[in-house]
Design a protein around this motif. Structure first.
Motif, PDB file in Angstrom:
ATOM      1  N   ASP A 110       0.837  -1.206   0.000  1.00 12.07           N
ATOM      2  CA  ASP A 110       0.000   0.000   0.000  1.00 12.07           C
ATOM      3  C   ASP A 110       0.868   1.251   0.000  1.00 12.07           C
ATOM      4  O   ASP A 110       0.591   2.213  -0.717  1.00 12.07           O
ATOM      5  CB  ASP A 110      -0.924   0.025   1.221  1.00 12.07           C
ATOM      6  N   ARG A 111       1.928   1.238   0.803  1.00 16.53           N
ATOM      7  CA  ARG A 111       2.820   2.402   0.875  1.00 16.53           C
ATOM      8  C   ARG A 111       3.491   2.657  -0.478  1.00 16.53           C
ATOM      9  O   ARG A 111       3.581   3.789  -0.930  1.00 16.53           O
ATOM     10  CB  ARG A 111       3.864   2.197   1.960  1.00 16.53           C
ATOM     11  N   LEU A 112       3.959   1.595  -1.110  1.00 15.93           N
ATOM     12  CA  LEU A 112       4.584   1.749  -2.424  1.00 15.93           C
ATOM     13  C   LEU A 112       3.573   2.213  -3.464  1.00 15.93           C
ATOM     14  O   LEU A 112       3.863   3.100  -4.269  1.00 15.93           O
ATOM     15  CB  LEU A 112       5.240   0.436  -2.862  1.00 15.93           C
ATOM     16  N   SER A 113       2.397   1.646  -3.452  1.00 17.26           N
ATOM     17  CA  SER A 113       1.358   2.018  -4.420  1.00 17.26           C
ATOM     18  C   SER A 113       0.922   3.467  -4.249  1.00 17.26           C
ATOM     19  O   SER A 113       0.596   4.139  -5.230  1.00 17.26           O
ATOM     20  CB  SER A 113       0.145   1.102  -4.267  1.00 17.26           C
ATOM     21  N   ALA A 114       0.917   3.951  -3.018  1.00 17.72           N
ATOM     22  CA  ALA A 114       0.504   5.335  -2.747  1.00 17.72           C
ATOM     23  C   ALA A 114       1.433   6.359  -3.391  1.00 17.72           C
ATOM     24  O   ALA A 114       1.049   7.508  -3.575  1.00 17.72           O
ATOM     25  CB  ALA A 114       0.430   5.572  -1.242  1.00 17.72           C
ATOM     26  N   THR A 115       2.632   5.949  -3.789  1.00 20.27           N
ATOM     27  CA  THR A 115       3.568   6.867  -4.438  1.00 20.27           C
ATOM     28  C   THR A 115       3.192   7.121  -5.889  1.00 20.27           C
ATOM     29  O   THR A 115       3.742   8.022  -6.523  1.00 20.27           O
ATOM     30  CB  THR A 115       5.010   6.315  -4.414  1.00 20.27           C
ATOM     31  N   GLY A 116       2.300   6.301  -6.424  1.00 20.17           N
ATOM     32  CA  GLY A 116       1.933   6.417  -7.831  1.00 20.17           C
ATOM     33  C   GLY A 116       2.728   5.487  -8.727  1.00 20.17           C
ATOM     34  O   GLY A 116       2.465   5.392  -9.923  1.00 20.17           O
ATOM     35  N   ALA A 117       3.708   4.800  -8.160  1.00 19.93           N
ATOM     36  CA  ALA A 117       4.502   3.855  -8.941  1.00 19.93           C
ATOM     37  C   ALA A 117       3.673   2.628  -9.292  1.00 19.93           C
ATOM     38  O   ALA A 117       2.770   2.235  -8.545  1.00 19.93           O
ATOM     39  CB  ALA A 117       5.734   3.416  -8.147  1.00 19.93           C
ATOM     40  N   ARG A 118       3.975   2.044 -10.417  1.00 19.21           N
ATOM     41  CA  ARG A 118       3.398   0.745 -10.736  1.00 19.21           C
ATOM     42  C   ARG A 118       4.180  -0.281  -9.925  1.00 19.21           C
ATOM     43  O   ARG A 118       5.412  -0.286  -9.958  1.00 19.21           O
ATOM     44  CB  ARG A 118       3.522   0.437 -12.224  1.00 19.21           C
ATOM     45  N   VAL A 119       3.469  -1.128  -9.181  1.00 21.93           N
ATOM     46  CA  VAL A 119       4.110  -2.096  -8.296  1.00 21.93           C
ATOM     47  C   VAL A 119       3.827  -3.492  -8.823  1.00 21.93           C
ATOM     48  O   VAL A 119       2.675  -3.871  -9.004  1.00 21.93           O
ATOM     49  CB  VAL A 119       3.605  -1.942  -6.843  1.00 21.93           C
ATOM     50  N   LEU A 120       4.892  -4.236  -9.078  1.00 22.84           N
ATOM     51  CA  LEU A 120       4.797  -5.597  -9.590  1.00 22.84           C
ATOM     52  C   LEU A 120       5.246  -6.552  -8.501  1.00 22.84           C
ATOM     53  O   LEU A 120       6.362  -6.430  -7.985  1.00 22.84           O
ATOM     54  CB  LEU A 120       5.686  -5.755 -10.827  1.00 22.84           C
ATOM     55  N   VAL A 121       4.383  -7.479  -8.119  1.00 27.64           N
ATOM     56  CA  VAL A 121       4.704  -8.453  -7.072  1.00 27.64           C
ATOM     57  C   VAL A 121       4.302  -9.846  -7.537  1.00 27.64           C
ATOM     58  O   VAL A 121       3.496 -10.008  -8.445  1.00 27.64           O
ATOM     59  CB  VAL A 121       3.976  -8.143  -5.740  1.00 27.64           C
ATOM     60  N   TRP A 122       4.872 -10.834  -6.900  1.00 31.17           N
ATOM     61  CA  TRP A 122       4.442 -12.212  -7.105  1.00 31.17           C
ATOM     62  C   TRP A 122       4.725 -12.975  -5.835  1.00 31.17           C
ATOM     63  O   TRP A 122       5.432 -12.509  -4.956  1.00 31.17           O
ATOM     64  CB  TRP A 122       5.092 -12.869  -8.322  1.00 31.17           C
ATOM     65  N   THR A 123       4.139 -14.136  -5.732  1.00 37.49           N
ATOM     66  CA  THR A 123       4.236 -14.897  -4.490  1.00 37.49           C
ATOM     67  C   THR A 123       5.370 -15.905  -4.546  1.00 37.49           C
ATOM     68  O   THR A 123       5.828 -16.288  -5.626  1.00 37.49           O
ATOM     69  CB  THR A 123       2.932 -15.655  -4.203  1.00 37.49           C
ATOM     70  N   ALA A 124       5.760 -16.320  -3.371  1.00 34.33           N
ATOM     71  CA  ALA A 124       6.759 -17.375  -3.241  1.00 34.33           C
ATOM     72  C   ALA A 124       6.088 -18.716  -3.507  1.00 34.33           C
ATOM     73  O   ALA A 124       4.866 -18.818  -3.574  1.00 34.33           O
ATOM     74  CB  ALA A 124       7.367 -17.350  -1.847  1.00 34.33           C
ATOM     75  N   PHE A 125       6.878 -19.736  -3.610  1.00 28.96           N
ATOM     76  CA  PHE A 125       6.355 -21.070  -3.806  1.00 28.96           C
ATOM     77  C   PHE A 125       5.698 -21.554  -2.512  1.00 28.96           C
ATOM     78  O   PHE A 125       5.935 -21.025  -1.435  1.00 28.96           O
ATOM     79  CB  PHE A 125       7.476 -22.021  -4.228  1.00 28.96           C
ATOM     80  N   ASP A 126       4.873 -22.583  -2.611  1.00 33.05           N
ATOM     81  CA  ASP A 126       4.224 -23.176  -1.441  1.00 33.05           C
ATOM     82  C   ASP A 126       5.057 -24.372  -0.990  1.00 33.05           C
ATOM     83  O   ASP A 126       5.086 -25.392  -1.658  1.00 33.05           O
ATOM     84  CB  ASP A 126       2.818 -23.616  -1.807  1.00 33.05           C
ATOM     85  N   PRO A 127       5.754 -24.244   0.153  1.00 37.25           N
ATOM     86  CA  PRO A 127       6.605 -25.336   0.601  1.00 37.25           C
ATOM     87  C   PRO A 127       5.836 -26.455   1.301  1.00 37.25           C
ATOM     88  O   PRO A 127       6.441 -27.391   1.810  1.00 37.25           O
ATOM     89  CB  PRO A 127       7.562 -24.658   1.588  1.00 37.25           C
ATOM     90  N   GLY A 128       4.496 -26.388   1.318  1.00 40.12           N
ATOM     91  CA  GLY A 128       3.662 -27.371   2.024  1.00 40.12           C
ATOM     92  C   GLY A 128       3.946 -28.809   1.643  1.00 40.12           C
ATOM     93  O   GLY A 128       3.879 -29.694   2.484  1.00 40.12           O
ATOM     94  N   GLY A 129       4.253 -29.064   0.402  1.00 46.06           N
ATOM     95  CA  GLY A 129       4.490 -30.432  -0.031  1.00 46.06           C
ATOM     96  C   GLY A 129       5.954 -30.832  -0.036  1.00 46.06           C
ATOM     97  O   GLY A 129       6.324 -31.925  -0.431  1.00 46.06           O
ATOM     98  N   SER A 130       6.811 -29.929   0.455  1.00 47.23           N
ATOM     99  CA  SER A 130       8.248 -30.236   0.417  1.00 47.23           C
ATOM    100  C   SER A 130       8.657 -31.042   1.646  1.00 47.23           C
ATOM    101  O   SER A 130       7.905 -31.215   2.600  1.00 47.23           O
ATOM    102  CB  SER A 130       9.060 -28.938   0.361  1.00 47.23           C
ATOM    103  N   ALA A 131       9.863 -31.520   1.606  1.00 49.14           N
ATOM    104  CA  ALA A 131      10.395 -32.334   2.704  1.00 49.14           C
ATOM    105  C   ALA A 131      10.946 -31.462   3.841  1.00 49.14           C
ATOM    106  O   ALA A 131      11.470 -31.966   4.807  1.00 49.14           O
ATOM    107  CB  ALA A 131      11.503 -33.254   2.187  1.00 49.14           C
ATOM    108  N   ILE A 132      10.837 -30.148   3.717  1.00 49.27           N
ATOM    109  CA  ILE A 132      11.365 -29.239   4.742  1.00 49.27           C
ATOM    110  C   ILE A 132      10.517 -29.282   5.981  1.00 49.27           C
ATOM    111  O   ILE A 132       9.354 -29.289   5.992  1.00 49.27           O
ATOM    112  CB  ILE A 132      11.443 -27.799   4.199  1.00 49.27           C
TER     113      ILE A 132
END
Length: 170
Positions: A148-170
Motif C-alpha cells: 500500500d505504501r509503495l502504491s501510494a507513491t503512484g509507482a506501478r508495483v509488480l509483485v508475485w508470491t513465493a512457492f508453497d513449501p507445504g508439499g516439500s520435505a522441509i
C-alpha cells in the motif's frame, strides 16, 4: 535526496549498472496497455527492485559486475533502459540476500520510496515461509501495508508470491 522532475536529472544515488555488451542477449519486450496514447508502449524512467537473494541475483554469476551477480532485475532494467532511450533511465537494486520480509520493509522500503520510482518490483517472504514457525496472516498483513505504501507513491508495483513449501520435505 534529489528528485526527478521533467527536464531534471536522475539522482546520483540511482544508476544504471549494465554495460552495452550485456544487452546483446536480450530480446526486445513490449509493455502493453490498452488505450495508451503511445500505441501500448509504456516507458518507465526510474525502476527500483526490492527483496532478497532472488532479486539480488544470487545464482546468476557475472564477474564483471560490482557484486558479481546479474540477476533478473538487472536484465529487466537493461530492457527498460533501452526503451527509455535519450530520455534517461535510473535503476537501483536494493535487494539483499537472506532478508526476511520485516528486514526488507525496514531496510529497503524507505529507500525505495525516496528514489521516487515509477516502477517497483517486490519479491519477499520466501525466507519467512521456509522457517518452521511463521504467522502467515501477520506476514500477509505486513506485506499488504508495505505494498500500500509503495502504491501510494503512484509507482506501478509488480509483485508475485513465493512457492508453497507445504508439499516439500522441509
Amino acid at each position: 535526496t534529489s528528485s526527478l522532475r521533467p527536464g531534471g536529472s536522475v539522482s546520483a544515488s540511482i544508476s544504471v549498472t549494465m554495460s552495452r555488451s550485456d544487452r546483446s542477449t536480450l530480446a526486445p519486450y513490449r509493455w502493453r496497455r490498452s488505450g495508451h496514447p503511445d500505441n501500448g508502449r509504456v516507458s518507465f524512467q526510474r525502476y527500483v527492485a526490492v527483496g532478497d537473494s532472488f532479486t539480488e541475483g544470487v545464482g546468476d554469476p557475472n564477474p564483471t559486475r560490482p557484486n558479481g551477480l546479474r540477476g533478473w532485475a538487472d536484465r529487466v532494467a537493461e530492457v527498460l533502459d533501452d526503451r527509455a532511450g535519450a530520455s534517461g533511465f535510473g535503476y537501483a537494486n536494493l535487494a539483499i540476500r537472506g532478508r526476511k520480509l520485516h528486514a526488507i520493509i525496514a531496510e529497503q522500503l524507505d529507500a525505495a520510496v525516496a528514489l521516487e520510482p515509477d516502477l517497483v518490483t517486490v519479491y519477499a517472504g520466501a525466507n519467512d515461509i521456509l522457517r518452521p514457525r511463521v504467522d502467515l496472516d501477520a506476514l500477509a498483513a505486513d506485506y499488504d501495508q508495505a505494498l500500500d505504501r509503495l502504491s501510494a507513491t503512484g509507482a506501478r508495483v509488480l509483485v508475485w508470491t513465493a512457492f508453497d513449501p507445504g508439499g516439500s520435505a522441509i
